[in-house]
Design a protein around this motif. Structure first.
Motif, PDB file in Angstrom:
ATOM      1  N   UNK A 185       0.835  -1.207   0.000  1.00 10.07           N
ATOM      2  CA  UNK A 185       0.000   0.000   0.000  1.00 10.07           C
ATOM      3  C   UNK A 185       0.872   1.260   0.000  1.00 10.07           C
ATOM      4  N   UNK A 186       1.992   1.205   0.722  1.00  2.46           N
ATOM      5  CA  UNK A 186       2.901   2.355   0.779  1.00  2.46           C
ATOM      6  C   UNK A 186       3.536   2.638  -0.569  1.00  2.46           C
ATOM      7  N   UNK A 187       3.604   1.653  -1.446  1.00  3.02           N
ATOM      8  CA  UNK A 187       4.226   1.829  -2.761  1.00  3.02           C
ATOM      9  C   UNK A 187       3.202   2.109  -3.865  1.00  3.02           C
ATOM     10  N   UNK A 188       1.927   2.184  -3.506  1.00  3.71           N
ATOM     11  CA  UNK A 188       0.908   2.480  -4.513  1.00  3.71           C
ATOM     12  C   UNK A 188       1.042   3.919  -5.007  1.00  3.71           C
ATOM     13  N   UNK A 189       0.569   4.159  -6.221  1.00  5.22           N
ATOM     14  CA  UNK A 189       0.710   5.488  -6.833  1.00  5.22           C
ATOM     15  C   UNK A 189      -0.249   6.503  -6.218  1.00  5.22           C
ATOM     16  N   UNK A 190      -1.365   6.001  -5.665  1.00  6.94           N
ATOM     17  CA  UNK A 190      -2.284   6.912  -4.998  1.00  6.94           C
ATOM     18  C   UNK A 190      -2.487   6.451  -3.573  1.00  6.94           C
ATOM     19  N   UNK A 267      -7.207 -10.276  -5.055  1.00 10.84           N
ATOM     20  CA  UNK A 267      -5.840 -10.337  -5.577  1.00 10.84           C
ATOM     21  C   UNK A 267      -5.078 -11.328  -4.712  1.00 10.84           C
ATOM     22  N   UNK A 268      -4.437 -12.310  -5.337  1.00 13.45           N
ATOM     23  CA  UNK A 268      -3.770 -13.381  -4.578  1.00 13.45           C
ATOM     24  C   UNK A 268      -2.417 -13.685  -5.217  1.00 13.45           C
ATOM     25  N   UNK A 291       7.108 -12.739  -6.289  1.00 10.69           N
ATOM     26  CA  UNK A 291       8.542 -12.512  -6.384  1.00 10.69           C
ATOM     27  C   UNK A 291       8.906 -11.170  -6.983  1.00 10.69           C
ATOM     28  N   UNK A 292       7.910 -10.447  -7.493  1.00  6.87           N
ATOM     29  CA  UNK A 292       8.115  -9.135  -8.102  1.00  6.87           C
ATOM     30  C   UNK A 292       7.644  -8.068  -7.114  1.00  6.87           C
ATOM     31  N   UNK A 293       8.562  -7.263  -6.629  1.00  7.10           N
ATOM     32  CA  UNK A 293       8.236  -6.269  -5.592  1.00  7.10           C
ATOM     33  C   UNK A 293       7.158  -5.290  -6.037  1.00  7.10           C
ATOM     34  N   UNK A 294       7.058  -5.071  -7.344  1.00  9.92           N
ATOM     35  CA  UNK A 294       6.094  -4.086  -7.847  1.00  9.92           C
ATOM     36  C   UNK A 294       4.732  -4.696  -8.168  1.00  9.92           C
ATOM     37  N   UNK A 295       4.639  -6.022  -8.191  1.00  7.40           N
ATOM     38  CA  UNK A 295       3.435  -6.667  -8.711  1.00  7.40           C
ATOM     39  C   UNK A 295       2.205  -6.393  -7.853  1.00  7.40           C
TER      40      UNK A 295
END
Length: 333
Positions: A185-190, A267-268, A291-295
């Motif tokens: 959540x901290x890395x979300x764009x909004x 989302x899972x 495994x993808x930090x952005x996924x």
């Protein structure tokens, strides 16, 4: 014998997902069944079982180690004693929360002992069967999928300009993924807000403080609801904007099944169990690459932009509770 062919042994609080699983199966049985209620201290309640000897030809039990004792070995001992006290009736044990590769050896040993003692061993996925094999069990294992119960689909109008909510359903428990979701959540764009729908599992109250401390550090709002009564659950599930399940070692999950039952597409993390679920019920979940930090943050962002992607009317086919209970009863006929 009383003429009743099957009985159900219930251990743990009614609101626990594993206990609830067994109760819903029993409620859907098309024939009379016997019941043993062992409460939250099975070691002290074993004498109740002795009075049920002969009431049914087969008994069904849902097992997860932390409901049966303070240590995995204690949990296994309860099941072994159940088998002895119910003999000559058969005990059908469904294993939940099977040990992963990083689990303590004591958990693997306990699950192996329980499986060996049971007359019939059931798991909810071939993924879990493989986990049991890695614990050393070589006997027969029947795979009966986790059901998806019928729940009313509730719609709620979202308040304009309100912060989107990202919901995680279930106990705060090690490996359940609450911290992972908060950090995503901290890395979300909004800006988004996390809602933990549930409270800490027994013995893990410290996870509440840990999650709230991390939310302050990250600057992400986080609400922990505590236990939600069944009468409020559908409204709570409908009010969440983005449903997420982020178990670190995902397998058959009552949390996922409950989201799907409420008409949501959670989302899972992708994996073997999610592949099985999507084969049985296509489109019911939205996988991401753990495994993808952005996924995960990207998936949350996409769901916020397209809220309809989180809602569905799924064709559950053979995953309904009546269909699953018929498969269970077929194991002992």
């Amino acid at each position: 014998m009383s003429g009743i062919s099957s009985g159900f042994v219930h251990i743990g609080p009614e609101w626990h997902g594993v206990t609830r699983f067994g109760r819903l199966l029993q409620a859907a049985a098309p024939e009379p069944t016997a019941t043993v209620e062992m409460g939250c201290n099975p070691a002290r309640a074993l004498d109740l079982v002795s009075h049920q000897r002969g009431r049914a030809a087969a008994w069904f039990l849902q097992f997860t180690d932390h409901l049966f004792g303070d240590h995995p070995a204690d949990a296994a001992t309860v099941v072994v004693d159940l088998v002895r006290r119910l003999a000559p009736a058969r005990l059908v044990v469904t294993l939940h929360d099977l040990p992963g590769d990083d689990s303590p050896p004591a958990r693997c040993a306990a699950y192996l002992q329980v499986a060996t003692a049971a007359s019939v061993v059931v798991v909810c996925s071939t993924h879990e069967r493989a986990r049991l094999r890695r614990c050393g069990y070589r006997g027969r294992v029947d795979v009966v999928p986790h059901f998806v119960e019928a729940r009313p689909t509730t719609r709620i109008e979202r308040r304009p300009r309100s912060t989107p909510t990202v919901g995680v359903l279930g106990f705060l428990f090690p490996g359940k993924g609450h911290l992972s979701v908060l950090r995503a959540c901290a890395r979300c764009r909004r800006e988004v807000e996390m809602v933990a729908l549930g409270g800490p599992s027994p013995g893990h109250a410290h996870l509440v403080d840990q999650l709230l401390a991390e939310s302050r550090r990250l600057g992400v709002a986080c609400t922990i609801t505590g236990w939600i009564p069944e009468t409020d659950l559908d409204h709570r599930l409908a009010a969440i904007d983005v449903p997420v399940t982020a178990h670190e070692a995902i397998s058959a999950s009552s949390s996922i099944a409950t989201w799907i039952a409420a008409g949501r597409r959670p989302i899972v993390p992708a994996g073997d169990y999610v592949d099985e679920l999507l084969t049985a019920a296509p489109g019911t979940v939205a996988p991401y690459d753990a495994g993808d930090r952005c996924a995960l943050p990207d998936s949350i962002d996409a769901a916020v932009v397209d809220p309809s992607s989180t809602r569905q009317v799924a064709d559950l086919g053979g995953l309904s509770v009546p269909m699953i209970v018929s498969r269970y009863l077929g194991l002992v006929r």
